[in-house]
Design an enzyme around this catalytic site. Structure first.
Site, PDB file in Angstrom:
ATOM      1  N   ARG A  38       0.857  -1.213  -0.021  1.00  0.00           N
ATOM      2  CA  ARG A  38      -0.029   0.116  -0.047  1.00  0.00           C
ATOM      3  C   ARG A  38       0.854   1.144  -0.074  1.00  0.00           C
ATOM      4  NH1 ARG A  38      -4.880  -1.852   4.379  1.00  0.00           N
ATOM      5  NH2 ARG A  38      -6.263  -2.690   2.646  1.00  0.00           N
ATOM      6  N   GLY A 348      -6.828  -6.578  -0.061  1.00  0.00           N
ATOM      7  CA  GLY A 348      -6.934  -7.545   1.232  1.00  0.00           C
ATOM      8  C   GLY A 348      -5.933  -8.556   1.257  1.00  0.00           C
ATOM      9  N   GLY A 372     -12.240  -3.977   1.171  1.00  0.00           N
ATOM     10  CA  GLY A 372     -13.639  -3.513   1.377  1.00  0.00           C
ATOM     11  C   GLY A 372     -14.164  -2.669   0.645  1.00  0.00           C
TER      12      GLY A 372
END
Length: 393
Positions: A38, A348, A372
């Site tokens: 990320r 995820g 999500g």
């Protein structure tokens, strides 16, 4: 919505830009980053502003602090890694303190934004007050770049409320994520296959119901497959089972599009040292738990994947963190990576698995940073952090 390219074209030399990034990375017990995916995904947007001569102030969160500041959830290791990737120092600034003197091209990272409980408050006034403080910190003439796709499905101060107070722009990461997901929800090339894993049916129920009418095949693995297997009348031993979802699964199976494993790897304990064996889904004994899909299932899933022109994958096929139960996830990931379909990895654990398994990330068309958020987009839900960018364009 206005984009990062629009902002850079307008000129950012000497201008303060507040950037909301998603730097929520996993740490080990010694606070070492175990997967910097990320952070790396956030670098292009920050770098474009840095090279454009902006004064860049980055906000982000780490984990879910419960009682204010928590040293274990400090962004200090993230600031260090971000600086390494940018090739420039990134100073960490505590919340509630003034910004240090900043020259054009400087980058600072505010400490974990969730250390202030108002960031995630359900009370609009509380969130608004915190957003006002963030705006006061950077100045009302600052621009705001939303680049944390992993949080755009949340109405939070640094994501939603700030975008109502400063000139907002979509960062490159958010823009690319939205474009890819709109491809999946628009008119994807067929056959369209979805691969879902993870632990609970209840976590994925909304996306299953939304996708079933649109896909040609839905492959189900992970812990959630055992509730579906129970719906087919199979015993599942000590495997994860959501008894209250069995009837729902039975109804979903009537679509004829859902493909379940035919064999699984079972163990007598949830441990890397447990006794294991591969059995048919009709032969899971009491006291044994399924922790991965078996080799026959991998071959069947791979064959379905090979036929697809569009693939969305979210959720591992087993407990890939434990060596005896990694092969199902590895097999599915390699099948997707080895094809020429338009392939999207839904963030995820799936994205973490790709990196942990050493599979080249560029073998997939897109790896999302927001599991999500990706699922909610595919469900058809409104993402507040995206809607506010469109409304204030």
């Amino acid at each position: 919505m206005r984009t990062l390219d629009d902002l850079v074209a307008e000129g950012v030399q000497g201008r303060t830009v507040l950037v909301r990034s998603d730097l929520n990375v996993p740490l080990d017990d010694d606070r070492n980053i175990t997967d910097d995916g990320r952070i790396r995904a956030s670098v292009p947007t920050i770098n474009a502003l840095y090279e454009g001569g902006a004064r860049v102030v980055v906000t982000a969160h780490l984990g879910r602090p419960k009682n204010g500041p928590d040293e274990k959830l400090s962004l200090a290791p993230v600031a260090q890694r971000l600086g390494e990737l940018l090739g420039a120092p990134v100073r960490l600034v505590q919340l509630g303190t003034p910004l240090p003197s900043m020259a054009a091209g400087d980058v600072v990272l505010l400490e974990n934004i969730r250390f202030d409980a108002r960031e995630t408050s359900k009370d609009d006034a509380e969130r608004g007050a915190f957003a006002d403080e963030l705006v006061a910190l950077v100045g009302e003439d600052a621009a705001f770049v939303s680049d944390g796709f992993g949080v755009v499905h949340r109405k939070q101060a640094s994501v939603y409320d700030v975008a109502q107070r400063l000139d907002p722009y979509a960062g490159g990461l958010v823009l690319s994520e939205v474009e890819v997901l709109r491809t999946l929800t628009g008119n994807p090339e067929r056959p369209y296959a979805v691969v879902l894993g993870g632990s609970k049916v209840s976590d994925k129920l909304a996306v299953i119901e939304a996708l079933l009418p649109k896909v040609d095949t839905l492959l189900v693995g992970g812990g959630m497959c055992f509730t579906f297997l129970a719906a087919r009348g199979h015993g599942v031993g000590s495997s994860l089972l959501e008894a209250d979802q069995v009837e729902v699964c039975r109804t979903l199976l009537e679509s004829g599009k859902i493909v379940l494993p035919t064999d699984v790897v079972v163990a007598d304990a949830f441990s890397a040292d447990a006794n294991t064996k591969t059995v048919s889904v009709e032969e899971i004994a009491d006291g044994w738990m399924g922790l991965d899909i078996g080799p026959d299932s991998v071959r069947e899933f791979a064959a379905r994947i090979a036929d697809a022109k569009t693939i969305f994958w979210n959720g591992p096929m087993g407990v890939f963190e434990l060596a005896p139960f990694v092969e199902g996830t590895r097999g599915v990931a390699q099948a997707i990576a080895g094809g020429d379909a338009f392939s999207v990895v839904g963030g995820g654990d799936s994205a973490a698995a790709v990196r942990a398994l050493g599979i080249a990330e560029d073998a997939f068309s897109h790896i999302s940073t927001g599991g999500g958020a990706s699922l909610e987009f595919l469900e058809g839900a409104t993402l507040p952090g995206v809607a506010v960018l469109e409304e204030n364009a």
